[in-house]
Design a protein around this motif. Structure first.
Motif, short mmCIF file in Angstrom:
data_model
loop_
_atom_site.label_atom_id
_atom_site.label_comp_id
_atom_site.label_asym_id
_atom_site.label_seq_id
_atom_site.Cartn_x
_atom_site.Cartn_y
_atom_site.Cartn_z
N ASP A 1 0.84 -1.32 -0.10
CA ASP A 1 0.00 0.04 -0.01
C ASP A 1 0.89 1.31 -0.06
O ASP A 1 1.72 1.46 0.66
N LEU A 2 0.68 2.10 -1.17
CA LEU A 2 1.51 3.43 -1.07
C LEU A 2 0.59 4.43 -0.34
O LEU A 2 -0.17 5.02 -0.90
N THR A 3 0.78 4.47 0.86
CA THR A 3 -0.04 5.14 1.97
C THR A 3 0.21 6.86 1.55
O THR A 3 1.26 7.22 0.97
N PRO A 4 -0.70 7.69 2.14
CA PRO A 4 -0.46 9.13 1.85
C PRO A 4 1.02 9.64 2.22
O PRO A 4 1.63 10.32 1.55
N ASP A 5 1.35 9.04 3.40
CA ASP A 5 2.76 9.58 3.89
C ASP A 5 3.75 8.98 2.99
O ASP A 5 4.77 9.62 2.91
N LEU A 6 3.69 7.76 2.72
CA LEU A 6 4.60 7.37 1.88
C LEU A 6 4.79 7.79 0.45
O LEU A 6 5.89 8.07 -0.10
N LEU A 7 3.63 8.36 -0.21
CA LEU A 7 3.56 8.90 -1.43
C LEU A 7 4.30 10.37 -1.24
O LEU A 7 5.19 10.73 -2.16
N ALA A 8 4.13 10.99 -0.06
CA ALA A 8 4.42 12.39 -0.06
C ALA A 8 5.95 12.23 0.27
O ALA A 8 6.76 13.27 -0.31
N GLU A 9 6.59 11.30 0.87
CA GLU A 9 8.05 11.21 0.84
C GLU A 9 8.55 10.87 -0.64
O GLU A 9 9.63 11.25 -0.90
N LEU A 10 8.02 9.90 -1.35
CA LEU A 10 8.52 9.59 -2.78
C LEU A 10 8.35 10.96 -3.49
O LEU A 10 9.35 11.16 -4.41
N TYR A 11 7.53 11.85 -3.20
CA TYR A 11 7.44 13.21 -3.96
C TYR A 11 8.39 14.12 -3.51
O TYR A 11 9.04 14.58 -4.16
N ILE B 1 -11.75 7.63 -1.83
CA ILE B 1 -11.65 8.93 -2.06
C ILE B 1 -11.05 9.75 -0.86
O ILE B 1 -10.30 10.74 -1.35
N ARG B 2 -11.21 9.30 0.15
CA ARG B 2 -10.65 9.99 1.11
C ARG B 2 -9.01 10.11 1.02
O ARG B 2 -8.57 11.31 1.61
N ARG B 3 -8.50 9.05 0.46
CA ARG B 3 -7.03 9.03 0.23
C ARG B 3 -6.67 10.51 -0.63
O ARG B 3 -5.80 10.79 -0.17
N TYR B 4 -7.36 10.92 -1.54
CA TYR B 4 -7.23 11.93 -2.32
C TYR B 4 -6.85 13.20 -1.43
O TYR B 4 -5.86 14.02 -1.65
N TYR B 5 -7.81 13.46 -0.54
CA TYR B 5 -7.66 14.66 0.23
C TYR B 5 -6.41 14.52 1.32
O TYR B 5 -5.62 15.58 1.41
N GLU B 6 -6.30 13.40 1.72
CA GLU B 6 -5.12 13.21 2.58
C GLU B 6 -3.67 13.31 1.87
O GLU B 6 -2.74 14.01 2.21
N ILE B 7 -3.68 12.64 0.75
CA ILE B 7 -2.30 12.83 0.12
C ILE B 7 -2.05 14.31 -0.39
O ILE B 7 -1.12 14.89 -0.36
#
Length: 302
Positions: free
Chosen positions: A151-161, A176-182
């Protein structure tokens, strides 16, 4: 045709791959038909295509076939129509080689799953994207925790970015909640809709793009759904969404490849069979797809 701001903006079609049974041991890919399909999608308003994804059955292609899928798509694509190949692989070295092949063929970006040979931990995921990013092509990550078990969680995606390894993500969790958190954690990261049956929700949230399956069969209706939803034309968009939803929800089912290919056949676009281990839909599944597709046709959506 749409003119997206970035190569992965707009409606990009995760392309199905036409195959024929010509008596050989393996179903043969119709590369001419695939090239024609790319042109058809462009002519019907789509912004681009993403070949060699799960819908394109990349797992079951030879090395030569997989490379030829990319070159065929790029050669067939008109100017301004994005080809963003999937470069998923068991490990980073193989994914990097596919990214290099995409770059050599002229692709402007690639889509990359996390390593999918095992349940990779956070360090392994970050290293995977770091290695592939060294090729220099922009990467759109693909979060599909159901198939990859990662799972590419929101915090992991933020780190990759933040590390510069990715520019966007195809978000397939269906939440859809993932969209807002990311977007809270990484405001500049492009969060793309990756699940057909939440397209309306992602568009009204502000997503810049949809990497989608059902435009293979119903491109104009799907582009209209996305454009009207994004433009805030909610009454007409929601009515169209309700009409399409019995088909769109198949994108999240195990049999999505067979369902979309059947719909293609029914609207006059060759879908054809799939290679093993995929088997044809059972009678009940086929009946559901047929009814939903015939209803869409009757409503003038094909």
């Amino acid at each position: 045709m749409n003119t997206p701001k970035a190569p992965w903006h707009g409606v990009l079609v995760a392309t199905a791959l036409p195959m024929h049974d010509r008596g050989s041991k393996t179903l043969e890919i119709d590369f001419d038909g695939f090239g024609e399909h790319i042109k058809f999608l462009a002519e019907n308003g789509c912004s681009g295509a993403t070949p060699n994804g799960s819908l394109g059955e990349y797992h079951n292609l030879t090395l030569e076939e997989r490379a030829r899928v990319v070159t065929t798509a790029i050669e067939a694509a008109p100017e301004g129509f994005t080809i963003m190949p999937g470069v998923a692989a068991y490990g980073a070295d193989e994914a990097r080689r596919w990214t290099e092949q995409a770059a050599e063929a002229g692709a402007p970006a690639v889509m990359l799953l996390p390593p999918n040979a095992y349940r990779a931990d956070r360090r392994a995921v970050i290293d995977h994207y770091k290695i592939v990013s060294q090729v220099g092509l922009p990467i759109v990550a693909y979060n599909n925790p159901f198939d990859t078990k990662v799972d590419l969680t929101p915090d992991l995606l933020a780190e990759l970015y933040a590390e510069g390894y990715i520019k966007g993500v195809k978000e397939f969790s269906g939440d859809i909640r993932r969209y807002y958190e990311i977007k809270e954690l990484a405001p500049e990261l492009d969060v793309l809709c990756g699940t057909d049956d939440v397209a309306f929700e992602f568009a009204i949230a502000g997503s810049p793009g949809w990497i989608s399956g059902y435009p293979n069969a119903l491109p104009r209706a799907c582009v209209q759904l996305w454009d009207e939803s994004a433009a805030g034309k909610l009454d007409s968009a929601l009515a169209l969404y309700r009409s399409l939803h019995p088909l769109l929800r198949w994108d999240s089912k195990t049999e999505f490849v067979q369902a979309i290919k059947l719909s293609m056949d029914l609207v006059g676009r060759y879908g054809g069979p799939s290679r093993p281990p995929r088997v044809p839909l059972n009678a009940q599944q086929e009946a559901l797809v047929r009814v939903a597709t015939e209803n869409a046709i009757a409503e003038g959506l094909a």
